[in-house]
Every structure is written in C-alpha cells, then in structure tokens.
Motif scaffolding. Structure first.
Motif, mmCIF file in Angstrom:
data_model
loop_
_atom_site.group_PDB
_atom_site.id
_atom_site.type_symbol
_atom_site.label_atom_id
_atom_site.label_comp_id
_atom_site.label_asym_id
_atom_site.label_seq_id
_atom_site.Cartn_x
_atom_site.Cartn_y
_atom_site.Cartn_z
ATOM 1 N N GLY A 145 0.817 -1.197 0.000
ATOM 2 C CA GLY A 145 0.000 0.000 0.000
ATOM 3 C C GLY A 145 0.850 1.246 0.000
ATOM 4 O O GLY A 145 2.043 1.231 -0.263
ATOM 5 N N GLY A 146 0.227 2.360 0.361
ATOM 6 C CA GLY A 146 0.934 3.627 0.384
ATOM 7 C C GLY A 146 0.470 4.498 -0.764
ATOM 8 O O GLY A 146 0.019 4.017 -1.799
ATOM 9 N N VAL A 147 0.546 5.817 -0.588
ATOM 10 C CA VAL A 147 0.141 6.760 -1.620
ATOM 11 C C VAL A 147 1.206 7.831 -1.764
ATOM 12 O O VAL A 147 2.050 8.031 -0.902
ATOM 13 N N SER A 148 1.141 8.548 -2.852
ATOM 14 C CA SER A 148 2.206 9.499 -3.166
ATOM 15 C C SER A 148 2.287 10.649 -2.179
ATOM 16 O O SER A 148 3.340 11.256 -2.019
ATOM 17 N N LYS A 149 1.192 10.967 -1.499
ATOM 18 C CA LYS A 149 1.178 12.101 -0.590
ATOM 19 C C LYS A 149 1.653 11.742 0.814
ATOM 20 O O LYS A 149 1.674 12.592 1.700
ATOM 21 N N GLU A 150 2.036 10.466 1.021
ATOM 22 C CA GLU A 150 2.373 10.023 2.358
ATOM 23 C C GLU A 150 3.442 10.890 3.011
ATOM 24 O O GLU A 150 3.310 11.321 4.153
ATOM 25 N N THR A 151 4.540 11.111 2.311
ATOM 26 C CA THR A 151 5.673 11.793 2.915
ATOM 27 C C THR A 151 5.377 13.271 3.173
ATOM 28 O O THR A 151 6.120 13.916 3.910
ATOM 29 N N LYS A 152 4.311 13.802 2.597
ATOM 30 C CA LYS A 152 3.994 15.214 2.750
ATOM 31 C C LYS A 152 3.015 15.469 3.885
ATOM 32 O O LYS A 152 2.790 16.614 4.255
ATOM 33 N N ASN A 153 2.413 14.437 4.416
ATOM 34 C CA ASN A 153 1.389 14.594 5.435
ATOM 35 C C ASN A 153 1.928 14.115 6.783
ATOM 36 O O ASN A 153 2.259 12.944 6.934
ATOM 37 N N PRO A 154 2.017 14.998 7.780
ATOM 38 C CA PRO A 154 2.551 14.577 9.084
ATOM 39 C C PRO A 154 1.715 13.490 9.741
ATOM 40 O O PRO A 154 2.240 12.704 10.535
ATOM 41 N N LYS A 155 0.419 13.432 9.428
ATOM 42 C CA LYS A 155 -0.421 12.380 9.988
ATOM 43 C C LYS A 155 0.019 11.006 9.471
ATOM 44 O O LYS A 155 -0.054 10.008 10.189
ATOM 45 N N THR A 156 0.478 10.970 8.233
ATOM 46 C CA THR A 156 0.954 9.705 7.666
ATOM 47 C C THR A 156 2.150 9.180 8.446
ATOM 48 O O THR A 156 2.243 7.982 8.736
ATOM 49 N N MET A 157 3.055 10.062 8.797
ATOM 50 C CA MET A 157 4.225 9.647 9.553
ATOM 51 C C MET A 157 3.818 9.103 10.919
ATOM 52 O O MET A 157 4.372 8.106 11.396
ATOM 53 N N LYS A 158 2.845 9.730 11.558
ATOM 54 C CA LYS A 158 2.372 9.259 12.858
ATOM 55 C C LYS A 158 1.712 7.885 12.728
ATOM 56 O O LYS A 158 1.916 6.998 13.568
ATOM 57 N N LEU A 159 0.923 7.719 11.680
ATOM 58 C CA LEU A 159 0.256 6.440 11.462
ATOM 59 C C LEU A 159 1.257 5.336 11.161
ATOM 60 O O LEU A 159 1.153 4.219 11.675
ATOM 61 N N ASP A 199 -7.855 11.350 4.834
ATOM 62 C CA ASP A 199 -7.827 12.616 5.552
ATOM 63 C C ASP A 199 -8.304 13.730 4.623
ATOM 64 O O ASP A 199 -7.650 14.050 3.628
ATOM 65 N N GLN A 200 -9.475 14.262 4.935
ATOM 66 C CA GLN A 200 -10.068 15.348 4.150
ATOM 67 C C GLN A 200 -10.099 15.017 2.662
ATOM 68 O O GLN A 200 -9.733 15.832 1.811
ATOM 69 N N GLY A 201 -10.525 13.813 2.377
ATOM 70 C CA GLY A 201 -10.699 13.384 0.997
ATOM 71 C C GLY A 201 -9.493 12.753 0.344
ATOM 72 O O GLY A 201 -9.604 12.191 -0.747
ATOM 73 N N ASP A 202 -8.322 12.829 0.988
ATOM 74 C CA ASP A 202 -7.096 12.252 0.429
ATOM 75 C C ASP A 202 -6.718 10.978 1.165
ATOM 76 O O ASP A 202 -6.701 10.947 2.405
ATOM 77 N N LEU A 203 -6.415 9.932 0.418
ATOM 78 C CA LEU A 203 -5.937 8.695 1.021
ATOM 79 C C LEU A 203 -4.487 8.907 1.453
ATOM 80 O O LEU A 203 -3.596 9.092 0.622
ATOM 81 N N ILE A 204 -4.240 8.889 2.763
ATOM 82 C CA ILE A 204 -2.899 9.204 3.267
ATOM 83 C C ILE A 204 -2.175 7.995 3.831
ATOM 84 O O ILE A 204 -0.968 8.065 4.093
ATOM 85 N N PHE A 205 -2.904 6.878 4.037
ATOM 86 C CA PHE A 205 -2.238 5.717 4.624
ATOM 87 C C PHE A 205 -3.034 4.473 4.261
ATOM 88 O O PHE A 205 -4.259 4.433 4.430
ATOM 89 N N LYS A 206 -2.300 3.441 3.774
ATOM 90 C CA LYS A 206 -2.982 2.206 3.365
ATOM 91 C C LYS A 206 -1.951 1.089 3.346
ATOM 92 O O LYS A 206 -1.084 1.062 2.477
#
Length: 431
Positions: free
Chosen positions: A27-41, A62-69
C-alpha cells in the motif's frame, strides 16, 4: 483450493512475520511523505506490528485524500499468506450497513416502505405484531434473541441458517423484549429478519441482491458471502484465528473449548457473514458521498432515530454522533470468531478510518481505533502498551523460557499491567 488442514500456529511464527514485514506490507500513496499524519500512522502501526499487537490491514482518508494504506502480517496463518489491503475478511457486524443499504435501495425502487409492517413480507405464522421495517433497521423492534436457544439445542456440526432461525420463532414464539419503538436493544435477530425481507421483496437472497446491485456494478472486487467450512482454503482471504493457551498456538476459533457456535452460527445472512477487503470499504466510503446507489434517503442511515423515550445513537446500519471538533461521525464495529473490523466516517471533514484484524486482539483493537481517531482529528493519542499477562502466556510457550529472568526485566519494559497480573505470574515460579 488449498487443503483444509488444522495447523497450529505458535509464537515462533512471529519471527517469520517480522522478517516478512517488507514483502507482506503493501500500500501507500504518493502524498504520504507530505502529510505529518501519515508519519504518525506509520510509526504507530510499525510499533503495533513489531509488538504483535496488530495483524491485518488499515487505511486512512484525511479530508478526501488517502494518506495511509497498508497490510501487516499474515492473512492465513496456516499457509503463510500475506495480509494486504486487497485481502478479504469477514467483517461481522459491519455487514449490517450493507443489509440496511439493500433495504434502502429497495425502498428507493418502490419495492417496500420503511413504514411497512414486517409481517407483510414474512410467513403468515411469524408471530410479532406492530413491528415496522424502520424498527428493525434501528434495533428498536423488540424482537427476542435466538442465540441462547441455538447454543443449547442446535447440533454443533450442522449450520443454522436464516430459515432455521425463522422456524424457531414461528414454532416457539418467545416473548418480545419490549413494544416496538419504545426502547433500544442491539439485535442480530432484527437483521436476520431484514435479510428475509430483502429476499421477499426482491425475489433474491440478500447475498445475490447485493452482488447484482452493489458489488458487481460498483467494483467491490473482493466482496462475498462464504461458508465457514470453505474460508481456510480460499485464495487472498483472511480466516480468523484465536490464541489457545492449551496449545500455545493460534487455532481456528471453533476448535476452542465451548466455541463450536462460531461454526454452526456462521451461516446467517443479515447481521454478519459478509467478507470485504480494505479496498472494498474505501470504495464503499466514496460511494456513500454520492447518490449513485442510494439517493438522499441514505441520510436516514446517518441520523439517530427518534422515538419518544428511546435513547440511541443508531440510525440505519450505523452508530452516529456529533464530535465537537470535527462534526458528524458515523461508524460501526464488527466482532466474530476472532475477526475485528471497523469503519468510521468523519463525514463533515471527509475523513475515514478502516481497520481489519483477524487475530482477536480485542483490547488492542479498541485502543488502536482510539489512537487512529485521535491522529485523524488532531488530538493526542494515548500510548498502547503490551498486556503483561498476554505477553507472558505467549513467551512462556517458547523453548527455554526463563520466568525468573523475564520477571527481573519486567520493570524495564513498558507493559500495561496491574499488580494482580504480576502476582499471578509470580506464583508460577512456585508451581
């Protein structure tokens, strides 16, 4: 099909699980590294997996964007199949929102009304008067539970299905719990009856109706209703497991003492039995923001019903509440035979959490839900600590385990435990 074998899976397998983390985690999405919530998850679930507190799959929007999978560990512990976000698993009571959706879809098509008396769609000998479809959807119908009768009387090797349950009510006519619309009591019975109403109104069993009208047209690629006798041999599937202290291994839950009902009550349609993947539930979440399957009537699913004197957060297939920080929230949990599932939709901010776990860490799953919810709503998550007694049960199965040496190090490790837990374990030194 694989052989339907009865392998036992001991704690040494977790060594292999850890070695497989990179290949079993997908899994994972391209915006992962840009979202601090992704790092926490990512930090949270890496910790959980390392400490054997989570085995399954997760996705967060998160607000319509898949940030962690991602998926963690093994789906089928009997053949070492990896758990991914495309792995299907029985979601237990999360199924109820799909039963409710089928009813809403039939109402939209003019095949029934939520105001209808349920006996309009049931055999003439069904005994209960005054119950409307909307009562069953919201657990306010007052129908008695069937579980105790089947636990006491049903042959453990024979599957009990909806027709068997309906026959029980028509033959024995147990007393209603309360008058319809006067109280709330979570009811698997009500959702069994709703499945029968779907079949009566549409001419198709619930599983076929959902497959033809929802799953196939809208790309639920891993959805299905399976018999428990077949799930341990299915490809890309996560059957359930529970820890056996007697065997020092993860086993099929129905093989545990007193748990045979996990097998013979596994054939019901309506309250459970549906299997989905994380990908399917993400698809479902997106679909619920549209009118493509259910129109504006679906808002009733997300609104607590109002009956005089009744206190409930339940709408139709969802619990609902207002969060003072993020607004409207709708969610459901599921638990059956070692499987734990969760979908929570923070609807006003278009954020969603999906969790699947097939190794029955019920206490951890609740803490995990709360931690992920906190991250997604910008609150501080509480730490999740391994349970001392549970950890001891598993470590004590390892060859050469030294209880005295382990106890001497307990204070140096972050565990969740009480002094009573520690005293009970210490007593093993003298046995």
């Amino acid at each position: 099909m694989k052989n339907n074998r009865q392998n036992l899976v001991g704690p040494l397998l977790w060594v292999l699980l850890l070695l497989m983390t990179n290949c079993a985690t997908k899994g994972g999405v391209s915006k992962e590294t840009k979202n601090p919530k992704t790092m926490k998850l990512d930090s949270l679930f890496s910790y959980l997996y390392e400490h054997q507190l989570f085995n399954g799959a997760v996705a967060v929007v998160d607000q319509g964007d898949l940030i962690f999978k991602k998926g963690y560990g093994m789906a089928n512990l009997e053949d070492s199949t990896g758990f991914s976000t495309e792995t299907s698993m029985e979601v237990a009571s999360v199924s109820k929102q799909f039963t409710a959706a089928a009813i809403m879809h039939l109402e939209q098509g003019g095949k029934l009304s939520l105001q209808d008396d349920i006996r309009k769609y049931l055999p003439k000998d069904f005994p209960y008067e005054g119950v409307k479809i909307k009562h069953l959807l919201s657990h306010t119908g007052g129908l008695p539970d069937y579980t105790d009768y089947f636990l006491d009387n049903w042959p453990s090797g024979q599957l009990a299905n909806n027709k068997n349950i309906m026959a029980f009510f028509m033959e024995y006519k147990p007393k209603m719990m309360f008058a319809p619309g006067t109280d709330y009591s979570y009811s698997n019975t009500g959702y069994v009856v709703l499945a029968e109403i779907v079949e009566s109104a549409s001419g198709q069993p619930l599983n076929q109706y959902l497959e033809e009208n929802l799953f196939r047209p809208f790309g639920f690629n891993h959805a299905g209703f399976y018999h428990r006798s077949e799930i341990y041999g299915l490809e890309n599937y996560a059957p359930s497991f529970m820890w056996s202290t007697d065997s020092c291994a993860y086993v099929r839950p129905e093989n545990l003492p007193g748990k045979s009902y996990y097998y013979f009550l596994s054939d019901r349609l309506g309250p459970g039995r549906l299997s989905l993947s994380v990908e399917d539930l993400l698809n479902w979440d997106k679909l619920l923001y549209t009118d493509d399957f259910i129109g504006t009537g679906k808002e009733e699913m997300f609104t607590p019903v109002e009956f005089e004197g009744v206190e409930t957060d339940y709408g139709y297939g969802f619990h609902n509440y207002l969060d003072e920080k993020v607004g409207a929230v709708s969610y459901h949990t599921g638990s059956w035979a070692g499987n734990l599932s969760y979908i929570k939709r923070f609807r006003d901010i278009k954020s969603t959490v999906v969790l699947l776990n097939n190794t029955h860490h019920s206490a951890y799953m609740k803490q995990i839900r709360e931690a992920v919810d906190a991250i997604i709503t910008n609150r501080k998550p509480k730490p999740i600590l391994p349970d001392l007694a549970e950890h001891y049960q598993k470590l004590s199965c390892e060859p050469g385990f030294d209880l005295s040496a382990w106890l001497s190090k307990v204070s140096d490790v972050n565990y969740s435990y009480t002094e009573e837990d520690l005293q009970e374990i210490r007593q093993n030194l003298h046995q």
